[in-house]
Design an enzyme around this catalytic site. Sequence first.
Site, PDB file in Angstrom:
ATOM      1  N   HIS A   1       0.832  -1.205   0.000  1.00  0.00           N
ATOM      2  CA  HIS A   1       0.000   0.000   0.000  1.00  0.00           C
ATOM      3  C   HIS A   1       0.871   1.261   0.000  1.00  0.00           C
ATOM      4  O   HIS A   1       0.673   2.170  -0.822  1.00  0.00           O
ATOM      5  CB  HIS A   1      -0.909  -0.007   1.227  1.00  0.00           C
ATOM      6  CG  HIS A   1      -1.723   1.238   1.390  1.00  0.00           C
ATOM      7  ND1 HIS A   1      -3.002   1.368   0.898  1.00  0.00           N
ATOM      8  CD2 HIS A   1      -1.431   2.430   1.987  1.00  0.00           C
ATOM      9  CE1 HIS A   1      -3.458   2.564   1.162  1.00  0.00           C
ATOM     10  NE2 HIS A   1      -2.532   3.240   1.836  1.00  0.00           N
ATOM     11  N   GLU A   2       1.821   1.303   0.916  1.00  0.00           N
ATOM     12  CA  GLU A   2       2.694   2.470   1.013  1.00  0.00           C
ATOM     13  C   GLU A   2       3.590   2.601  -0.210  1.00  0.00           C
ATOM     14  O   GLU A   2       3.952   3.707  -0.613  1.00  0.00           O
ATOM     15  CB  GLU A   2       3.545   2.395   2.285  1.00  0.00           C
ATOM     16  CG  GLU A   2       2.745   2.351   3.588  1.00  0.00           C
ATOM     17  CD  GLU A   2       1.785   3.516   3.748  1.00  0.00           C
ATOM     18  OE1 GLU A   2       2.015   4.581   3.144  1.00  0.00           O
ATOM     19  OE2 GLU A   2       0.782   3.353   4.469  1.00  0.00           O
TER      20      GLU A   2
ATOM     21  N   HIS B   1       1.877   4.767  -2.785  1.00  0.00           N
ATOM     22  CA  HIS B   1       2.052   6.207  -2.519  1.00  0.00           C
ATOM     23  C   HIS B   1       3.472   6.654  -2.883  1.00  0.00           C
ATOM     24  O   HIS B   1       3.667   7.703  -3.497  1.00  0.00           O
ATOM     25  CB  HIS B   1       1.801   6.508  -1.042  1.00  0.00           C
ATOM     26  CG  HIS B   1       0.380   6.334  -0.614  1.00  0.00           C
ATOM     27  ND1 HIS B   1      -0.681   6.913  -1.274  1.00  0.00           N
ATOM     28  CD2 HIS B   1      -0.161   5.653   0.441  1.00  0.00           C
ATOM     29  CE1 HIS B   1      -1.813   6.604  -0.660  1.00  0.00           C
ATOM     30  NE2 HIS B   1      -1.532   5.833   0.379  1.00  0.00           N
TER      31      HIS B   1
END
Length: 344
Positions: free
Chosen positions: A17-18, A21
Amino acid sequence: MGVVIGILALGFLIFFHELGHFLAARMCGIGVEVFSIGFGRKIFYFSHKNSQFALSLIPLGGYVKLQEKGSCSYKSKPASIKLFVLFAGPFFNFFLGFFLYCVIFMHGIFALTPVIADLQDNSPAKSAGLLPNDRIVSIQNTQIVLWKDIQKALQDYTLANSTDPLHISVKRGAQTLDLYVTPESREFQNIFGEKVIRAFLGVMPSQNREFVSFGFLDSLKRALVKSIESAGFILQGLSKVISGVLGVHEVSGVVGMASALGYTFDEDFLVFVSLCALLSINLGLLNLLPIPMLDGGQILFVLYEMLFKKEANKKVISILGVFGFVCIIGLMCVGLFNDLKRLY
């Protein structure tokens, strides 16, 4: 060993997920100061290309700290770029879930075959001439491979609010027969204990399971359908908790998820991969909730900026931030309490 694997798997979902980003920010020329798995005090870290990569003490999530000042800062970018960076994390989770489902279908699964074991008396299927040991090969010219495909066809029939007969092809011995069955609408109870109306045929599956694998394109299609079904199930469950249909005792936390992953890893690797896919989609959806600490809350602020051509009031953001923090901590505590209660 299973618990360790469960923690590592959950950590990987957070990492991915990170990573979304991080890569989106780098792609858009935004500096990344810190990429951390976990919160709080850093227990391990290293620096590379002006970014610090860290493993932090509290393993309840992760974060990417973007540059705050200068031409490479997050604030200096237009709203469209901000939205791209914010959506990238959840998108990576959705993509990972979809990819894992693809792998599962291409590898193959053990599943109930579309073979009829028995029929209920006075049912539409029995009246139409279906018999035990018939193998359903297609419904409305859509190929049936798994028993779940029959359920999906009936679900589509219900959603279409149709009253037309279904064209069902069955294999009976060496023969392939074409039959027409008009399902009845009957009341059932769903997994949430609610009464729902569904199409009813009156066929019961044999308990024979076969190992079935799918080609690349069919796997993509089935993975997409499975991903959408998983997202719908998660959103439905969340809405039931909010509306009070399900109690807060149904909420699970990090410990419960890691425990479930560890258990399935020990018991069945394919189930483990399937649970990873479900949790990845779950992580993506939860991060889109309109809570200030999450991506969804930040997306709302950016949309406000796009609509009114100005940033949201800092005092309001601060108050909502505290509210969001309390909500997140509250959910974590409830989840942890429920997990410990189930374990002990």
